[in-house]
Design an enzyme around this catalytic site. Structure first.
Site, PDB file in Angstrom:
ATOM      1  N   GLU A   2       5.071  -3.655  12.324  1.00 46.35           N
ATOM      2  CA  GLU A   2       3.913  -2.763  12.269  1.00 46.35           C
ATOM      3  C   GLU A   2       2.820  -3.570  11.609  1.00 46.35           C
ATOM      4  O   GLU A   2       2.865  -3.838  10.411  1.00 46.35           O
ATOM      5  CB  GLU A   2       4.273  -1.497  11.483  1.00 46.35           C
ATOM      6  CG  GLU A   2       3.200  -0.430  11.546  1.00 46.35           C
ATOM      7  CD  GLU A   2       2.250  -0.499  10.362  1.00 46.35           C
ATOM      8  OE1 GLU A   2       1.095  -0.954  10.576  1.00 46.35           O
ATOM      9  OE2 GLU A   2       2.638  -0.110   9.258  1.00 46.35           O
ATOM     10  N   ASN A  35       0.803  -1.228   0.000  1.00 45.62           N
ATOM     11  CA  ASN A  35       0.000   0.000   0.000  1.00 45.62           C
ATOM     12  C   ASN A  35       0.839   1.283   0.000  1.00 45.62           C
ATOM     13  O   ASN A  35       0.392   2.328  -0.456  1.00 45.62           O
ATOM     14  CB  ASN A  35      -1.002   0.004   1.159  1.00 45.62           C
ATOM     15  CG  ASN A  35      -0.338  -0.097   2.513  1.00 45.62           C
ATOM     16  OD1 ASN A  35       0.757  -0.644   2.647  1.00 45.62           O
ATOM     17  ND2 ASN A  35      -0.991   0.416   3.534  1.00 45.62           N
ATOM     18  N   GLU A  67       9.043   3.132  14.116  1.00 44.86           N
ATOM     19  CA  GLU A  67       9.753   3.516  12.901  1.00 44.86           C
ATOM     20  C   GLU A  67       9.700   5.029  12.752  1.00 44.86           C
ATOM     21  O   GLU A  67       8.788   5.689  13.257  1.00 44.86           O
ATOM     22  CB  GLU A  67       9.139   2.835  11.684  1.00 44.86           C
ATOM     23  CG  GLU A  67       9.324   1.336  11.707  1.00 44.86           C
ATOM     24  CD  GLU A  67       8.820   0.644  10.455  1.00 44.86           C
ATOM     25  OE1 GLU A  67       9.234  -0.516  10.231  1.00 44.86           O
ATOM     26  OE2 GLU A  67       8.019   1.234   9.706  1.00 44.86           O
ATOM     27  N   CYS A  71      -2.932   1.515   6.884  1.00 39.68           N
ATOM     28  CA  CYS A  71      -3.003   0.803   8.170  1.00 39.68           C
ATOM     29  C   CYS A  71      -3.475   1.714   9.296  1.00 39.68           C
ATOM     30  O   CYS A  71      -4.020   1.235  10.289  1.00 39.68           O
ATOM     31  CB  CYS A  71      -1.650   0.196   8.509  1.00 39.68           C
ATOM     32  SG  CYS A  71      -0.290   1.371   8.443  1.00 39.68           S
TER      33      CYS A  71
END
Length: 514
Positions: free
Chosen positions: A285, A184, A492, A319
């Site tokens: 993640e 994505n 991150e 997400c």
């Protein structure tokens, strides 16, 4: 059907559409990018390597083949790990400044080729071109950020308990990192991980998503032009059929010290089991199911604006995108009316290359079927379709707004990853928080309120790693990205992201005469 040819150093793909609705796809599509950026082989130890077979990369808007890419297996993955391990022993000895300079060159090259790289994203991911350009800006920002952080990996000197010794704390790179990324954000998810890893002296093997390998390979080409040494960055694309075997190798090989994965919670659990055998460092993640709460105290217009960007960015395929919309009873009707009008005015389906398109296709028909099933389930249980509700040709879904939604519906129980807004009416703050926190995942959450006391209460009680308060777009290079519960581990981006690739070493220097 489509054809690919070279013209004056450009790769040009022309597609003609058949059987697709004219309202969505109005003209033949042409992908025109600089020839060196359209790579179709694996990148291992500084060389472009063909595998024994290939797999097709498809345009999700048309289902047409863009090109074929090398379908790597465990042999190529092992070669990449070996190359990365060999290169690590040289790369880690580069100074932070030397690594910084190379990352900065890579950043500059990405900016120079931003439009071509964005075209690749739109072609293989379906994202509207404006958003693809935005992703490339976001992607480049991580290399800029970590090029600066490369010179700021600081240790410590600790006061000792006795005068005959000194205590020093060093930070050193963990080693080879396996980087497994989603489709994505096919560029930004690579640079956010790889930028941090390379900055501190790690080397990497990247396995991009099977739907979007072209962006990863283009980044590898620019890394060569930037002067990053062979073996430091390796890319092994593969088909869906070969992904489990490559994923297992990248998580179990003893030469790999670190795993960074972005993807579903289910896949993350599999990779964690693989990594456990050799006790590797892991950051993940994973899935989200973000609540979006609108309290009576909210500015309704701002809440609608936030809902639009939080839900419909990348056609709902993010997400951190909002999934569960909770609107307090006092402003529920006003919010629904304004949101429906905003959807009518601002959302336009089409191929991502069309300048007026704001909503592209979902990544594939499986994704479209999931959203279609969620809508059907909700309607069967009494939800009312306010806008949209239909699946169109291929993987296109109408942006959909549902009212009269209850918590037991599928769309409230599982992540959607599509353009669906289900709205639940609630009465009290406690009720909203109970619904918001009733999830096994906790990546992001959003709420709108102008009551400062309520803002502090709700922000502290939401069980998520990131909170958007009166803001629907929260991702930025400077802030730590990550979740709690089953949304993963580690962070991150930001100054914290670099720690995921560092080991702490304690040194005790004794026998001193002072």
């Amino acid at each position: 059907m489509g054809s690919l040819y070279l013209f004056k150093g450009r790769c040009i793909l022309r597609q003609v559409y058949f059987g697709l609705p004219s309202m969505l796809l109005q003209r033949p599509y042409s992908l025109d990018v600089s020839a060196p950026l359209l790579r179709t082989q694996a990148f291992i130890d500084g060389r472009w390597v063909s595998a024994a077979s290939t797999f097709p990369v498809l345009d999700p808007a048309t289902g047409e083949e863009i090109t074929k890419v090398s379908d790597c297996g465990t042999k190529e993955a092992q070669d990449a790990v070996n190359a990365a391990y060999k290169a690590f022993h040289l790369w880690k000895n580069h100074t932070g400044k030397e690594r910084s300079v190379l990352l900065r060159k890579w950043f500059d090259l990405i900016n120079q080729h931003k439009e071509d790289l964005a075209k690749l994203i739109t072609a293989e991911c379906g994202k509207p071109m404006k958003e693809s350009i935005g992703e490339m800006t976001y992607s480049a920002s991580f290399l800029e950020w970590f090029s600066e952080e490369a010179r700021r990996v600081y240790g410590d000197i600790v006061t000792p308990p006795a005068n005959d010794r000194k205590i020093l704390i060093l930070k050193q790179p963990v080693g080879v990192a396996s980087i497994i990324t989603p489709w994505n954000f096919p560029s930004a998810m690579i640079t956010r991980k790889v930028g941090a890893a390379l900055a501190v002296g790690c080397t990497v093997v990247v396995k991009p998503a099977e739907d979007t390998p072209l962006s990863a390979l283009a980044l590898a080409e620019l890394s060569v032009q930037a002067g990053i040494p062979p073996g430091v960055l390796n890319v092994v694309p593969c088909s869906r059929a070969k992904a489990p075997a490559i994923g297992e190798l990248l998580c179990t090989d003893p030469l790999v010290a670190k795993i960074s994965f972005t993807g579903s919670t289910a896949t993350g659990k599999i990779l964690l089991r693989h990594a456990a055998g050799t006790v590797k460092r892991v950051s993940m993640e994973l899935g989200g199911h973000a609540p979006f709460i609108v309290f009576d105290s909210a500015d309704v217009d701002k809440a609608v604006t936030g809902a639009m960007v939080s839900k419909f960015r990348n056609t709902g395929q993010t997400c951190v995108g909002s999934n569960r919309f909770l609107v307090q009873s006092g402003i529920h009707d006003a919010f629904m009316e304004k949101l429906a009008k905003a959807m009518d005015a601002e959302l336009k389906l089409g191929h991502g290359s069309e300048p007026t398109t704001t909503q592209g296709p979902l990544i594939n028909t499986r994704a479209a079927e999931k959203v279609e099933n969620q809508i059907a389930d909700a309607v069967a249980q009494g939800a009312v379709i306010v806008r949209g509700g239909k699946r169109l040709e291929g993987s296109f879904i109408q942006p959909t707004l549902l009212s009269n939604v209850s918590n037991n519906m599928l769309c409230m129980q599982e992540e959607t990853f599509g353009p669906l807004i289900p709205v639940v009416k609630f009465n009290t703050e406690q009720e909203a928080l109970a619904i918001a926190n009733a999830s096994s995942v906790g990546l992001a959450g959003y709420f709108y309120s102008r009551d400062i006391s309520q803002i502090w209460r709700v922000a502290e009680q939401m069980e998520v790693g990131m909170v958007g308060i009166n803001e629907g777009l929260i991702s930025t290079t400077e802030a730590p990205f990550g979740g709690i519960k089953q949304s993963g581990m580690g962070r991150e981006g930001s100054k914290y992201g670099i720690d995921e690739y560092l080991e702490i070493k304690y040194m005790c220097l004794g026998g001193l005469s002072l």
